[in-house]
Design a protein around this motif. Structure first.
Motif, PDB file in Angstrom:
ATOM      1  N   ASP A  65     -63.697 -28.789  31.128  1.00 25.24           N
ATOM      2  CA  ASP A  65     -63.956 -27.639  31.993  1.00 25.24           C
ATOM      3  C   ASP A  65     -62.854 -26.591  31.847  1.00 25.24           C
ATOM      4  O   ASP A  65     -63.121 -25.383  31.834  1.00 25.24           O
ATOM      5  CB  ASP A  65     -64.076 -28.099  33.445  1.00 25.24           C
ATOM      6  CG  ASP A  65     -64.593 -27.017  34.354  1.00 25.24           C
ATOM      7  OD1 ASP A  65     -65.453 -26.220  33.914  1.00 25.24           O
ATOM      8  OD2 ASP A  65     -64.139 -26.959  35.515  1.00 25.24           O
ATOM      9  N   LEU A  66     -61.597 -27.020  31.726  1.00 24.67           N
ATOM     10  CA  LEU A  66     -60.480 -26.096  31.519  1.00 24.67           C
ATOM     11  C   LEU A  66     -60.630 -25.363  30.182  1.00 24.67           C
ATOM     12  O   LEU A  66     -60.461 -24.141  30.121  1.00 24.67           O
ATOM     13  CB  LEU A  66     -59.149 -26.859  31.555  1.00 24.67           C
ATOM     14  CG  LEU A  66     -57.902 -26.045  31.191  1.00 24.67           C
ATOM     15  CD1 LEU A  66     -57.658 -24.971  32.242  1.00 24.67           C
ATOM     16  CD2 LEU A  66     -56.706 -26.952  31.046  1.00 24.67           C
ATOM     17  N   SER A  69     -63.515 -22.815  30.505  1.00 24.30           N
ATOM     18  CA  SER A  69     -63.185 -21.642  31.317  1.00 24.30           C
ATOM     19  C   SER A  69     -62.148 -20.755  30.626  1.00 24.30           C
ATOM     20  O   SER A  69     -62.152 -19.536  30.809  1.00 24.30           O
ATOM     21  CB  SER A  69     -62.688 -22.067  32.700  1.00 24.30           C
ATOM     22  OG  SER A  69     -61.465 -22.761  32.607  1.00 24.30           O
ATOM     23  N   THR A  70     -61.272 -21.344  29.831  1.00 25.03           N
ATOM     24  CA  THR A  70     -60.297 -20.543  29.083  1.00 25.03           C
ATOM     25  C   THR A  70     -60.992 -19.731  28.001  1.00 25.03           C
ATOM     26  O   THR A  70     -60.713 -18.540  27.832  1.00 25.03           O
ATOM     27  CB  THR A  70     -59.228 -21.456  28.462  1.00 25.03           C
ATOM     28  OG1 THR A  70     -58.601 -22.206  29.504  1.00 25.03           O
ATOM     29  CG2 THR A  70     -58.178 -20.654  27.742  1.00 25.03           C
ATOM     30  N   GLU A  74     -63.176 -16.981  32.170  1.00 23.55           N
ATOM     31  CA  GLU A  74     -63.342 -17.233  33.598  1.00 23.55           C
ATOM     32  C   GLU A  74     -62.014 -17.589  34.262  1.00 23.55           C
ATOM     33  O   GLU A  74     -61.736 -17.166  35.384  1.00 23.55           O
ATOM     34  CB  GLU A  74     -64.359 -18.351  33.809  1.00 23.55           C
ATOM     35  CG  GLU A  74     -64.632 -18.675  35.263  1.00 23.55           C
ATOM     36  CD  GLU A  74     -65.619 -19.813  35.421  1.00 23.55           C
ATOM     37  OE1 GLU A  74     -66.025 -20.042  36.569  1.00 23.55           O
ATOM     38  OE2 GLU A  74     -65.968 -20.478  34.430  1.00 23.55           O
ATOM     39  N   ARG A  75     -61.184 -18.318  33.568  1.00 22.45           N
ATOM     40  CA  ARG A  75     -59.894 -18.731  34.116  1.00 22.45           C
ATOM     41  C   ARG A  75     -59.014 -17.512  34.401  1.00 22.45           C
ATOM     42  O   ARG A  75     -58.406 -17.412  35.476  1.00 22.45           O
ATOM     43  CB  ARG A  75     -59.193 -19.683  33.146  1.00 22.45           C
ATOM     44  CG  ARG A  75     -57.864 -20.167  33.630  1.00 22.45           C
ATOM     45  CD  ARG A  75     -57.296 -21.205  32.671  1.00 22.45           C
ATOM     46  NE  ARG A  75     -55.884 -21.313  32.878  1.00 22.45           N
ATOM     47  CZ  ARG A  75     -54.956 -21.033  31.970  1.00 22.45           C
ATOM     48  NH1 ARG A  75     -55.311 -20.675  30.771  1.00 22.45           N
ATOM     49  NH2 ARG A  75     -53.695 -21.141  32.254  1.00 22.45           N
ATOM     50  N   ASP A  76     -58.936 -16.585  33.443  1.00 26.57           N
ATOM     51  CA  ASP A  76     -58.117 -15.381  33.647  1.00 26.57           C
ATOM     52  C   ASP A  76     -58.660 -14.529  34.786  1.00 26.57           C
ATOM     53  O   ASP A  76     -57.899 -13.985  35.586  1.00 26.57           O
ATOM     54  CB  ASP A  76     -58.057 -14.563  32.357  1.00 26.57           C
ATOM     55  CG  ASP A  76     -57.295 -15.278  31.262  1.00 26.57           C
ATOM     56  OD1 ASP A  76     -56.405 -16.100  31.595  1.00 26.57           O
ATOM     57  OD2 ASP A  76     -57.599 -15.031  30.081  1.00 26.57           O
ATOM     58  N   LEU A  78     -60.401 -15.553  37.420  1.00 23.31           N
ATOM     59  CA  LEU A  78     -60.095 -16.204  38.693  1.00 23.31           C
ATOM     60  C   LEU A  78     -58.618 -16.059  39.036  1.00 23.31           C
ATOM     61  O   LEU A  78     -58.264 -15.841  40.207  1.00 23.31           O
ATOM     62  CB  LEU A  78     -60.486 -17.687  38.648  1.00 23.31           C
ATOM     63  CG  LEU A  78     -61.961 -17.991  38.697  1.00 23.31           C
ATOM     64  CD1 LEU A  78     -62.203 -19.478  38.480  1.00 23.31           C
ATOM     65  CD2 LEU A  78     -62.569 -17.542  40.000  1.00 23.31           C
ATOM     66  N   ASN A  79     -57.733 -16.212  38.058  1.00 25.23           N
ATOM     67  CA  ASN A  79     -56.306 -16.070  38.326  1.00 25.23           C
ATOM     68  C   ASN A  79     -55.966 -14.675  38.814  1.00 25.23           C
ATOM     69  O   ASN A  79     -55.139 -14.504  39.720  1.00 25.23           O
ATOM     70  CB  ASN A  79     -55.477 -16.403  37.092  1.00 25.23           C
ATOM     71  CG  ASN A  79     -55.297 -17.889  36.902  1.00 25.23           C
ATOM     72  OD1 ASN A  79     -55.404 -18.660  37.852  1.00 25.23           O
ATOM     73  ND2 ASN A  79     -55.043 -18.301  35.678  1.00 25.23           N
TER      74      ASN A  79
END
Length: 86
Positions: A65-66, A69-70, A74-76, A78-79
């Motif tokens: 999942d990580l 999302s990377t 999506e990870r960026d 959300l951050n």
């Protein structure tokens, strides 16, 4: 009643009970076999434990999942939006 007759009746009853219990455990169709686990639960994975709590993800699932999302950004997002920074 004679005590010897009482003992004989008690032993006969115990033997009949034992034989009944022994034969009650045998199945009528031994070729059928036991159903597989997927048939018991409908073939779907469990989402809750026996107590009703959600089952946690494995380490490999969290890592995948990580990675996903990377790669998708999506990870960026959300951050920056949700967590306001790093």
């Amino acid at each position: 009643m004679n005590t010897m007759n009482t003992v004989r009746i008690a032993v006969a009853c115990a033997a009949a009970l034992f034989a009944g219990l022994a034969f009650a455990d045998t199945s009528s169709d031994p070729s059928q076999g036991a159903p597989s686990a997927s048939q018991d639960v409908g073939g779907t994975p469990m989402t809750n434990s026996a107590s009703g709590a959600p089952i946690g993800l494995t380490h490999a699932q969290v890592y995948q999942d990580l990675v996903r999302s990377t790669k998708s950004g999506e990870r960026d997002r959300l951050n920056n939006d949700l967590y306001h920074g790093n």
